[in-house]
Each structure stands twice: as structure tokens, then as C-alpha cells.
Scaffold this active site. Sequence first.
Site, mmCIF file in Angstrom:
data_model
loop_
_atom_site.group_PDB
_atom_site.id
_atom_site.type_symbol
_atom_site.label_atom_id
_atom_site.label_comp_id
_atom_site.label_asym_id
_atom_site.label_seq_id
_atom_site.Cartn_x
_atom_site.Cartn_y
_atom_site.Cartn_z
ATOM 1 N N GLY A 157 31.723 39.209 40.418
ATOM 2 C CA GLY A 157 32.832 40.071 40.830
ATOM 3 C C GLY A 157 33.501 40.755 39.654
ATOM 4 N N GLY A 166 38.445 42.651 39.039
ATOM 5 C CA GLY A 166 37.300 42.830 38.150
ATOM 6 C C GLY A 166 37.616 42.554 36.687
ATOM 7 N N ASP A 214 28.302 27.587 42.680
ATOM 8 C CA ASP A 214 28.111 28.893 42.030
ATOM 9 C C ASP A 214 28.348 28.806 40.532
ATOM 10 O OD1 ASP A 214 30.751 28.462 43.348
ATOM 11 O OD2 ASP A 214 31.343 30.162 42.118
#
Length: 591
Positions: free
Chosen positions: A177, A211, A345
Site C-alpha cells: 500500500g 501511501g 503478511d
Amino acid sequence: MLAHSAGTSVEMSSVHTVLVFALVAAVSVTPVYALESCQSTDRDCHGHDKKTSPDAIRSRWNVNASNLMQDLDQFSVSCTKLIDAFPLDEVDGNFVRTVKNCIFSKSIPTPLKGPLRLAAVSKDVLEGILNVDMAVTQSEEFLHYASGGKLLPGSVPLAHRYGGHQFGYWAGQLGDGRAHSLGQYTDRNGGIWELQLKGSGKTPYSRSGDGRAVIRSSVREFLCSEAMHFLHVPTSRAASLIVSDEPVMRDQFYNGNVNTERGAVVLRLAKSWFRIGSLEILSQSGEIDLLRKLLNFVIDEHFSSIGSDDPDKYLVFYSTVVNETAHLIAQWMSVGFAHGVCNTDNFSLLSITIDYGPFGFMESYNPDFVPNTSDDEGRYSIGAQANVGLFNLEKLLTALSPVLTKKQQKEANVILKGYVHIYQMRFHQLFKAKLGLLRDEEDDGYLIAFLLKMMEDTQSDFTMTFRQLGEVSAQRLHNGNFTQMWALEDLSSHRLFSDWLSMYLLRLGRQQNDHDLDRQHRMNNVNPRYVLRNWMAESAIKKAEMNDFSEVELLHHILSSPFVTQETAEEAGYAARPPLWAKRLKVSCSS
Ligand code: AMP
Ligand code: MG
């Protein structure tokens, strides 16, 4: 209830707790003594890399160790292999969406605003891996390249699509992301490194995020990944840290207090950034052909000992990941490292430490140490990491199940059952080495557990207790003279300390042909004197936020030789009792 061993008594229930911690929290066939030459992040040690001969690489690139690139124009990375191997996201643009049927989306970084400053750079990575002369990092061009503002010709930056289990639950699509893969680089030994920017702007996977990454979390990632490498723990690396004046809003402690911080980008590298979550998302969404494709790619590129035609290759792959994850977590424990967010993750398929966030090095020994203040339930406490590894490997097995036969699934379950044993063996080996013990004796596990229990009771400092046990001579230990050894002073206040000490000295005395100086030398090579304590990072961060990067540089320098006593580190108090304010420090997921 008391348990007796070698003339020593200790409360059974609490030692049991420690033993359970050590065991559940604690295989390997690698002898401890072979470790030193096999502790780097170099995947050769684990037989993962397919190698081209160094000579072939040198002649291909016309480089050698003394022929560093003087200009960024000479530097190149390539995404061709990744792009050729997999279908790309068919949709273009950095808008948030659910992505299907691909491994990567093309995504252009968003340049950081405001004047850019080089806050830190790793010479070891720049010159040692990337073959780029440090002088290059002083150019404007480098500042822009390493923060996402300049792409080299032919570069196709990618954001990776992955999912994951977060805090025990399937979280669906996550993905890069705020990270962009710039491409792969082949080092002078033929090793392939994937370069990635972190904090470089939005991608299709940004969900509600901006971001960006802020200075404090970027300083922590830069320093810790480099520090872990020099502690010989498998890890991603960091090449540089660029800070900007771009305002980034963060509610650091999720209490409604939003502050304006500043954006920063770390240029980081790893042999591969694929995670357990990279496979999970494909399995969960029924993209089984793609799952097979990604597995074949990972195996061909990184698991050289597994034959492409082996009908059991996915099973062997699983077995390797189980083994190496157990090794990695045991290594974390041996340096008192708590990752903080052990979601699937954030667990690498190559079993390297990745995604540094609210990690912490344990100070006072405490199996319940939780570095992340957002982790209310202590799911990722230091003592829970081995169990969490098991949980994550179960999820990996679920992800692999569609490509395994029923028989292979059964075998994989047997492999998974072996994880605890592998972990315990490795933990035991590492802690034996931390105590300077040679060969095996029946009571070694007890000696280790007894020590850890005393450390817990006396809140002795994890790093310095082991370090000072190595620095102190057997004679001084015998005399109980611990002046100027603050951690041992704390430990020796335990009412059973002299019992443990006699047991330890007797154990050392039975090591034939072992000189006390050799024991000290061995111990000082595995017990660091300096680790990145939160208070040390915090102090450097505060200065970095004022554009004074001197302490980041100092820490980076010192943590590159964590086993060597250094005058500047001693002057800075890095091996001293932590300051009182250190206890009040908190770190959270906000980054
Ligand atoms: P982490 O906890 O840092 O491993 O991140 C978990 C997920 O959230 C990953 O998919 C990250 O890319 C994403 N993420 C974290 N912070 C941000 C951010 N500021 N902007 C966009 N995505 C983010
Ligand atoms: Mg992550």
C-alpha cells in the site's frame, strides 16, 4: 514444590513456566559451532539461491570489488523477470481497488514534496551489494531516485498484491500500500536483490492509507534492519533513508491526537519480498493456476536444492519454510527481538525478518514483553512468537493445500508437527552458545531455564546479563565480584543465584581443553553489547526530526559491530543501565 538438580533447588511451577516458554517459545541439525560461518542473511547458507558463477557475473557487468559505479546512470535494475513470469493487473492507475488474477500491479511512485535530505546511507549495502560508490549518494539524482522522484530508464515499478491473516483473522487483500518494487539487481556474486521503496506513495493497495511513512518509523526500519544483519539474523537490508518536508498526518497512539509529521522513504532490499500472504490471497480467491505459478517461481529462484520436476516439490518447499521459520524465530529470541506484528503478511517465504514496525528489543527479561502498545491482548508478545510462527505455518499449509495431494497434505501435517521440536532444538543450541557451553549435558536445558527464571524474577537486562557473563572471568564469577557489571549485580540479588552459579561453574569446569579466555571469546561473539533499544532509537529520531542525523549515523555505525566494545558507544551510555525515561516510551502500529 521444589525440584532438585545438581544440588540446586528452584520453585518448580515457575521454572516450568520458563521451560514451557523456552520450549514452546524454543531444531536444527546444524552444530552450534558451525554457526558463525553460517549466520549471515546470505541465502547460500540455506541453499536457496541459484548461483551464476562470480566470474561469469564479473565479466558480464565488467565490475569488480574496486570498480564501483561512479554515476547513477551506470546503475540498473530490472523488473523483466517478474513481469515475464506473471500476468500483470490489467487495470492501470494508483486508485484503490480489489485486484484479481495477478501478482503485481504497475504503480508509479509519488515523489516526496519539499527539500529532500539524505538522513542515512548504508555503505555496506551501497558498495558491498549494489556496487555503487558512496559518493553517488551525495548527488541530487540519488536523492530523487531513492525517494521515488526519478525512475531509471526502462524501469517499471510494481506493487505486489498479497493478503494476510492479521491478529488471527483473515484480512483479505492487503498488498504493497506504500511500497514500490523498483526491480531486481544482480550483485557481483550473482545474488539477486529486489529493490523496494517504502513510503513512496499510493498504490492500488493503499486502502485508506496515504501511501506515506513518517520519519520515526523509517529511522527505525533503516537502523533495525541493518542492526539485525550485523547480529547475524536473516533480514531485509536498508540502503538509504531520505527525509522530506512533506506533511504527513498521524494519530500516533490512536487517541485522537493527530500530529503533523514528515514523510520519509527507505530504499530497502531483500532477495525476495514474497510473504505467506502472497500465496494466501491466490488460494483464498481460487486462483490456483497462479498459485502454482508463483510457487514454481519462488522455488526455481530461491530454493535451489528443490528440483523443478520433483513431484513432491511443494511439500519439500513447505518443509524448508517450516524449518527456517523455526530457525528465524529462535534467532529472534536469542537476541531478545520481538517483531511486534507477526501477521502472515509480515512473514517472509524466505524466512527473513521483514516489515519493521513496532518491534522492540526486550530490556528486562520478561516473556510477556509486548513492544506494540496497540497489541492490547499481547498476541505478539516475545514469548508468543514461536506459537505464532506455528499459527502462520498452519495458514501457509492451508494456502498450499489446493496444490497438494491428499497424501502430501497428510505428510505436510506431520512436517508441521515437527516445528516445535525444530524450534526447541534451535533455541537450546543458541542459548547454550550464549552461555559458552560446549558439547551436550543432560542438565543444560535446566541450567538455561533456571537462569531465565532468575532473570525474570530480578528483571535483569536480557542483553547485558548474557554479555557480562561472557565478559566476566570464571575467577571473578567465582568470587562474586560484579562491580561495574550492572546486569550481573541485578541478577546476583536472586536468592538462588549462588546455586545457579555453582552449577554453571561446575559445568564450565567439565569442558576439557577449554580455556576461560576461549569461553569468553565465544560468548562475546554471540552476545551483543549493543542492540537498538527503543530509547536509543527515540533519541536519534528526535534529532532526525530536527534534521540532525548525527545520532542516526552514530547508531548505524555502532550497531554495525554490535559485538565489539566501542568508546563512542560507551560514552553515549549504550551499554549502561537504560535511563528512567526509557520505561515510559511507547511504540504503536502507526507509521
Ligand atoms: P504493515 O502493518 O505496515 O505491515 O501494513 C499492513 C498493510 O497496510 C500493508 O498492506 C501496508 O501496505 C498497508 N499500509 C500501512 N500503512 C499504510 C499507509 N500509510 N498507506 C497505505 N498503506 C499502508
Ligand atoms: Mg507489512
